[in-house]
Scaffold this motif. Sequence first.
Motif, mmCIF file in Angstrom:
data_model
loop_
_atom_site.group_PDB
_atom_site.id
_atom_site.type_symbol
_atom_site.label_atom_id
_atom_site.label_comp_id
_atom_site.label_asym_id
_atom_site.label_seq_id
_atom_site.Cartn_x
_atom_site.Cartn_y
_atom_site.Cartn_z
ATOM 1 N N ASP A 353 -5.420 23.857 34.356
ATOM 2 C CA ASP A 353 -6.692 23.442 34.948
ATOM 3 C C ASP A 353 -6.763 21.931 35.191
ATOM 4 O O ASP A 353 -7.796 21.422 35.621
ATOM 5 C CB ASP A 353 -7.852 23.866 34.052
ATOM 6 N N PHE A 354 -5.679 21.214 34.940
ATOM 7 C CA PHE A 354 -5.707 19.754 35.065
ATOM 8 C C PHE A 354 -5.572 19.349 36.529
ATOM 9 O O PHE A 354 -4.650 19.772 37.219
ATOM 10 C CB PHE A 354 -4.588 19.124 34.236
ATOM 11 N N LYS A 355 -6.505 18.495 36.979
ATOM 12 C CA LYS A 355 -6.523 18.065 38.381
ATOM 13 C C LYS A 355 -6.160 16.587 38.550
ATOM 14 O O LYS A 355 -6.354 16.024 39.624
ATOM 15 C CB LYS A 355 -7.912 18.300 38.985
ATOM 16 N N GLY A 356 -5.669 15.960 37.476
ATOM 17 C CA GLY A 356 -5.215 14.576 37.609
ATOM 18 C C GLY A 356 -6.112 13.536 36.978
ATOM 19 O O GLY A 356 -5.827 12.335 37.092
ATOM 20 N N THR A 357 -7.191 13.968 36.287
ATOM 21 C CA THR A 357 -8.128 13.001 35.717
ATOM 22 C C THR A 357 -8.159 13.091 34.191
ATOM 23 O O THR A 357 -8.531 14.127 33.632
ATOM 24 C CB THR A 357 -9.553 13.231 36.255
ATOM 25 N N ILE A 358 -7.752 12.009 33.529
ATOM 26 C CA ILE A 358 -7.960 11.861 32.086
ATOM 27 C C ILE A 358 -9.399 11.395 31.897
ATOM 28 O O ILE A 358 -9.789 10.342 32.414
ATOM 29 C CB ILE A 358 -6.983 10.836 31.473
ATOM 30 N N ARG A 405 -1.117 -2.844 28.563
ATOM 31 C CA ARG A 405 0.179 -2.226 28.865
ATOM 32 C C ARG A 405 0.058 -0.703 28.871
ATOM 33 O O ARG A 405 0.617 -0.029 29.741
ATOM 34 C CB ARG A 405 1.225 -2.664 27.832
ATOM 35 N N LEU A 406 -0.683 -0.174 27.903
ATOM 36 C CA LEU A 406 -0.849 1.280 27.815
ATOM 37 C C LEU A 406 -1.603 1.817 29.028
ATOM 38 O O LEU A 406 -1.197 2.819 29.638
ATOM 39 C CB LEU A 406 -1.600 1.637 26.530
ATOM 40 N N TYR A 407 -2.711 1.169 29.391
ATOM 41 C CA TYR A 407 -3.487 1.618 30.547
ATOM 42 C C TYR A 407 -2.628 1.623 31.811
ATOM 43 O O TYR A 407 -2.703 2.552 32.629
ATOM 44 C CB TYR A 407 -4.691 0.698 30.777
ATOM 45 N N GLU A 408 -1.823 0.585 31.975
ATOM 46 C CA GLU A 408 -0.968 0.502 33.165
ATOM 47 C C GLU A 408 0.051 1.643 33.168
ATOM 48 O O GLU A 408 0.303 2.271 34.205
ATOM 49 C CB GLU A 408 -0.249 -0.845 33.214
ATOM 50 N N ALA A 409 0.635 1.934 31.994
ATOM 51 C CA ALA A 409 1.616 3.016 31.900
ATOM 52 C C ALA A 409 0.985 4.356 32.251
ATOM 53 O O ALA A 409 1.602 5.192 32.929
ATOM 54 C CB ALA A 409 2.228 3.051 30.491
ATOM 55 N N VAL A 410 -0.243 4.583 31.809
ATOM 56 C CA VAL A 410 -0.923 5.848 32.117
ATOM 57 C C VAL A 410 -1.262 5.909 33.603
ATOM 58 O O VAL A 410 -1.084 6.952 34.251
ATOM 59 C CB VAL A 410 -2.179 6.023 31.249
ATOM 60 N N ARG A 411 -1.746 4.797 34.164
ATOM 61 C CA ARG A 411 -2.075 4.792 35.599
ATOM 62 C C ARG A 411 -0.847 5.097 36.457
ATOM 63 O O ARG A 411 -0.947 5.723 37.510
ATOM 64 C CB ARG A 411 -2.650 3.434 36.025
ATOM 65 N N LYS A 412 0.321 4.644 36.005
ATOM 66 C CA LYS A 412 1.548 4.833 36.779
ATOM 67 C C LYS A 412 2.182 6.205 36.570
ATOM 68 O O LYS A 412 3.149 6.552 37.252
ATOM 69 C CB LYS A 412 2.566 3.740 36.403
ATOM 70 N N HIS A 413 1.647 6.981 35.612
ATOM 71 C CA HIS A 413 2.232 8.296 35.361
ATOM 72 C C HIS A 413 2.098 9.154 36.620
ATOM 73 O O HIS A 413 1.018 9.209 37.231
ATOM 74 C CB HIS A 413 1.522 8.962 34.185
ATOM 75 N N PRO A 414 3.148 9.835 37.032
ATOM 76 C CA PRO A 414 3.099 10.577 38.304
ATOM 77 C C PRO A 414 2.043 11.669 38.375
ATOM 78 O O PRO A 414 1.621 12.048 39.474
ATOM 79 C CB PRO A 414 4.515 11.175 38.419
ATOM 80 N N ILE A 416 -1.050 11.451 37.128
ATOM 81 C CA ILE A 416 -2.396 10.916 36.907
ATOM 82 C C ILE A 416 -2.967 10.302 38.181
ATOM 83 O O ILE A 416 -2.351 9.436 38.799
ATOM 84 C CB ILE A 416 -2.374 9.860 35.779
ATOM 85 N N LYS A 417 -4.163 10.771 38.549
ATOM 86 C CA LYS A 417 -4.897 10.177 39.670
ATOM 87 C C LYS A 417 -5.953 9.190 39.177
ATOM 88 O O LYS A 417 -6.161 8.135 39.764
ATOM 89 C CB LYS A 417 -5.579 11.284 40.483
ATOM 90 N N HIS A 453 -10.556 -0.158 37.211
ATOM 91 C CA HIS A 453 -9.718 1.046 37.266
ATOM 92 C C HIS A 453 -10.172 2.207 36.380
ATOM 93 O O HIS A 453 -9.707 3.331 36.585
ATOM 94 C CB HIS A 453 -8.278 0.694 36.876
ATOM 95 N N HIS A 454 -11.020 1.955 35.405
ATOM 96 C CA HIS A 454 -11.230 2.973 34.374
ATOM 97 C C HIS A 454 -12.694 3.342 34.139
ATOM 98 O O HIS A 454 -13.028 3.881 33.086
ATOM 99 C CB HIS A 454 -10.588 2.514 33.060
ATOM 100 N N VAL A 455 -13.559 3.050 35.113
ATOM 101 C CA VAL A 455 -14.972 3.410 34.993
ATOM 102 C C VAL A 455 -15.276 4.524 35.974
ATOM 103 O O VAL A 455 -15.000 4.413 37.166
ATOM 104 C CB VAL A 455 -15.887 2.191 35.269
ATOM 105 N N SER A 456 -15.862 5.596 35.448
ATOM 106 C CA SER A 456 -16.230 6.741 36.294
ATOM 107 C C SER A 456 -17.667 6.588 36.768
ATOM 108 O O SER A 456 -18.557 7.332 36.388
ATOM 109 C CB SER A 456 -16.076 8.043 35.505
ATOM 110 N N GLY A 457 -17.911 5.559 37.560
ATOM 111 C CA GLY A 457 -19.248 5.344 38.097
ATOM 112 C C GLY A 457 -20.157 4.525 37.209
ATOM 113 O O GLY A 457 -20.902 3.678 37.684
#
Length: 609
Positions: A353-358, A405-414, A416-417, A453-457
């Motif tokens: 059910d994962f659509k790319g959003t943590i 560094r962690l946030y950047e690594a997660v954003r770059k994960h193939p 993750i949208k 990059h990390h705020v959902s509205g």
Amino acid sequence: MDTREYNWLPTSAKEVKERGWEQLDIIIFTGDAYVDHPSFGAAVIGRVLEAQGLKIAIVPQPNWRDDLRDFKKLGAPRLFFGVSAGAMDSMVNHYTAARRKRSNDAYTPDGRAGMRPDMPTVVYTKILKELYPDIPVVIGGIEASLRRLTHYDYWQQKPLPSILAFCEADLLVYGMGEKPLTEICRLLRKGIPFRNLTNIPQTAVIRPAGEDIATNKKWATRRLHSHEDCLADKRKYAENFRYIEEESNSIEAARLIQRTGDKEVIVNPPYPPLTTEELDAIYDLPFTRLPHPRYKGKTIPAYDMIRHSITLHRGCFGGCAFCTISAHQGKFISSRSEESILREVGRICQMPDFKGTITDLGAPSANMYRMAGKDRELCRQCKRPSCAYPAICKNLDTNHAPLLRLYEAVRKHPGIKHCFIGSGIRYDLCLHDTGNAETNRTNRLYLETVIRHHVSGRFKVAPEHASPRVLALMRKPPFNLFLQLKAFFDNINRKYHLNEQITPYFISSHPGCRTEDMAELAVATKKLNFHLEQVQDFTPTPMTVATTIYHSGYHPYSLKKINTAKTEEEKKQQNMFFFWYKKEYKASIIAALRKMHRQDLIDRLYKEK
């Protein structure tokens, strides 16, 4: 038979039989639905004990009102029963701040209310002791943890003794239970009688006063005022809390003993915080991350909120006066490795059910990851309940570089949208002057990165109040720091053409808060053009500074008297100031301020343009 082919821990006699087991080692009863996810305590403990080769089963939300078949269906375990009320305190789960019954339960299939009793820890334990008087019962989870000594019960409006004094359990595990439960099982498997397990860290027992028991001779002992003294003298109740809080958050902690009637409650010091390797090992256990198949076709609201979220660390050193996190998880931070977190990202990406959003890459406070004292020896000697109040400790390393560094690594994960930070951010850790220009730059870059990059509205933060006096009682930073954050946030929005909103959380009726303070808060939010939504009335929960003040009238550290709004009328009057902009409250607010002879506040709220 290889039990790894079974995805979930068994919950029924049929599932136990399918594994070829004749007797279980431990049966865990929980007030929550069984969700095999690392955010649910029963699942974590079950998996940790399973990894030791033990036969574990979970009985979720047993029916305590019928013929008790749920308590009988799996028989007696070889080692002990485990009991937890669930991930939330049952009384907070069941009742609003006004002590009105809630109509839903987020930890129950379809959010249905009434699937657990008030205080399941007590109810389940008494039933098990009636059915199996010779089998030990170990209680744990936040409900038991916060009630390990004399505590104020807001729902009965009186102090109660340790939960051990009235629930018939044999042993209490407080805090995060992996280490103490592992040691309990190790000793039991060696043949040590259960009653002799009195010297395990992070556990509590009740024994006849003066009984000679095994203990660790290296532990110092502090005797608290007795439960009866706390009933007779509220000042003594307040004095107790200071030592309870200090020892709960000390590396070199003392054993606490409190007399209750003709017995003594003995609380052993906590274990040291888990190492990164220990925490990684827990999160690498084979969680399905799914509710048990028994709930097919039903939704579990609490699970839906966290199904695609990741916990980075445990503990919180904020020490907020109204919060129970440090009382349960401790103030020292245990962080996972970046590799462990990225492995979990990979597992989430494989969920159907994962659509790319943590939905949340967070923790109790989202941005305390890998933060610790620069000189650990100073931390060993420290008794401060908060590393952030009255100011950020100079020995605290608040560098946010590991998070960036962690946030950047997660954003770059193939897979993750989007990756959002849903947990609360301590903005004082980002905005204070560290004395190091590079760290200051990094910490502000962290805030900018989160906003970009990390705020959902909505960017959620918790200033809690505007009054300096109330904020000091809350152990929160000055309101001017929130104004600084708001200016920073607005600047980033303009710079990158964003359309984010900042959503502040505020509390009314906190101990020491007066109606005038709420009026000043209304004026402050008016200036910021806020129409508040995220607000709450203070709810006294066990084992907090604020609850101690609420009941006793004394601050546990200064022992100065502090008044608190307690009646429904007082609480409603404070709460209405959140909504000064609504027409239906205007007349009542003006009347209240006139009664206080505060025309100045009326003018600032309703006459200034």
